[in-house]
Design an enzyme around this catalytic site. Sequence first.
Site, PDB file in Angstrom:
ATOM      1  CE  LYS A 101      -4.638   0.697   0.297  1.00  0.00           C
ATOM      2  NZ  LYS A 101      -5.412  -0.099  -0.217  1.00  0.00           N
TER       3      LYS A 101
HETATM    4  N1  GLU Z   1      -7.100  -0.261  -3.481  1.00  0.00           N
HETATM    5  C1  GLU Z   1      -7.651  -1.357  -3.688  1.00  0.00           C
HETATM    6  C2  GLU Z   1      -7.785  -2.333  -2.558  1.00  0.00           C
HETATM    7  O1  GLU Z   1      -7.663  -1.852  -1.389  1.00  0.00           O
HETATM    8  C3  GLU Z   1      -7.339  -1.929  -4.853  1.00  0.00           C
HETATM    9  C4  GLU Z   1      -5.848  -2.326  -5.146  1.00  0.00           C
HETATM   10  C5  GLU Z   1      -5.376  -2.842  -6.524  1.00  0.00           C
HETATM   11  O2  GLU Z   1      -6.150  -2.906  -7.270  1.00  0.00           O
HETATM   12  O3  GLU Z   1      -4.324  -3.188  -6.504  1.00  0.00           O
HETATM   13  O4  GLU Z   1      -8.305  -3.366  -2.860  1.00  0.00           O
END
Ligand code: GLU
Length: 422
Positions: free
Chosen positions: A111
């Site tokens: 993240k």
């Molecule tokens: N931000 C989204 C999540 O929390 C998607 C992450 C992604 O597509 O890599 O799942």
Amino acid sequence: MPELRRRTEISMLETARHFFDRAAEKLGLEEAMVALLRYPKRKLIVTFPVRMDDGRVLHFEGYRVQHHPVLGPTKGGIRYHPEVTLDEVQALAVLMAWKCSLMGLPFGGAKGGVRCNPKEMSEGELERLTRRYAAEIAPLIGQDVDIPAPDVYTGEREMAWIVDTISMHNNAQFMPGLVTGKPKVLGGSEGRDTATGRGGFFVALQLLEHLDVPVEGATAAVQGFGNAGSVFAVNFHRAGGKVIAVSDSKGGIYNPQGLDPEAVLQHKRETGSVVGFPGADSVSNEELLELECDLLVPAALENVLHEGNAPNVKAKAIVELANGPTTLKADAIFHERGIPVAPDILANAGGVTVSYFEWVQDRAFYFWSAEEVDRKLKQFMDRAFRKVWHRSREEKVDLRMASYMVAIERVAEAARARGLYA
Ligand code: GLU
């Protein structure tokens, strides 16, 4: 939506670790494995300048955390929010790790985030911030290493700037596989923009079916009417369900006869909020969470369901479209009260699942139709749901613990197969 969450109990990171510890214990994971998987592999903190429109230069703090690359490159979004902290990003990275594993994707979790207030920044300021942040985290990302994506307050536009910036740093080589959630013209996938809400809808259908509640006439209250919440609401309504309440950071609207989410979306586009939608009563975000309904769908930020309101929740079941919307104490209360919770790592995994499809398409430079993406998304969501449901019945644990067990077991198996380079 900072006013929607509460920080009175333990942090999301401690909560995620608590669930990990319990699942690890149930799985009988060896000590070395627990130590390997409990902590992130890499944490990067960057501070960088951005020139604002008025000529001032402000400094921003950003993060990128990679939880563990056991199953493949790490994967996860980038959020822009005034309350982003390293702790929060670490928690979200570990959730991504279990989410990717649960869905059977060849990814670890990651993240990123920048502490900023995107609502008060111009497009030019956001572009400069995004490009500089991308340059700062460039040593850590890459299509085979760590693949960013959108998260809270980032989207296609930011992903396009990141691709452009990193490509410019690499001899102008076009690198679409570097991030997912891009505009289609740059190698984005059909269905990525609606994937989180659509995936959550598939999970909700499964959950209702397993609880013997027909979707026709079933009621849902949706907190948060952004990308995930609004798509969920539209899908649920089209399937014959009744969306009785929705909200955003400015407040909520309620109509026990059911709202038309498409009309609400139009109203939000025109006025900037769902508030004031004709033919509906107003309801606060707090009240929405306590409405009588079949499904409560928190689709905004974390910690909105806490010890203070969990005893008053009247929903038959909860579908966590947001990451970490339920605190540890609230989770225990729902467990005790027999309210099933489809946990975030399952319910909102549609986003990263279509991100995976996007990454596969980018590597092949061969693109699928919207129908093909949707069919595959349903397959992946249904398969994960069934695995979790059976595990929860087998082990007599709730859906969250079952999800953690399925997810952690797979990562541990991969880590064991790779062996320790110690
Ligand atoms: N931000 C989204 C999540 O929390 C998607 C992450 C992604 O597509 O890599 O799942």
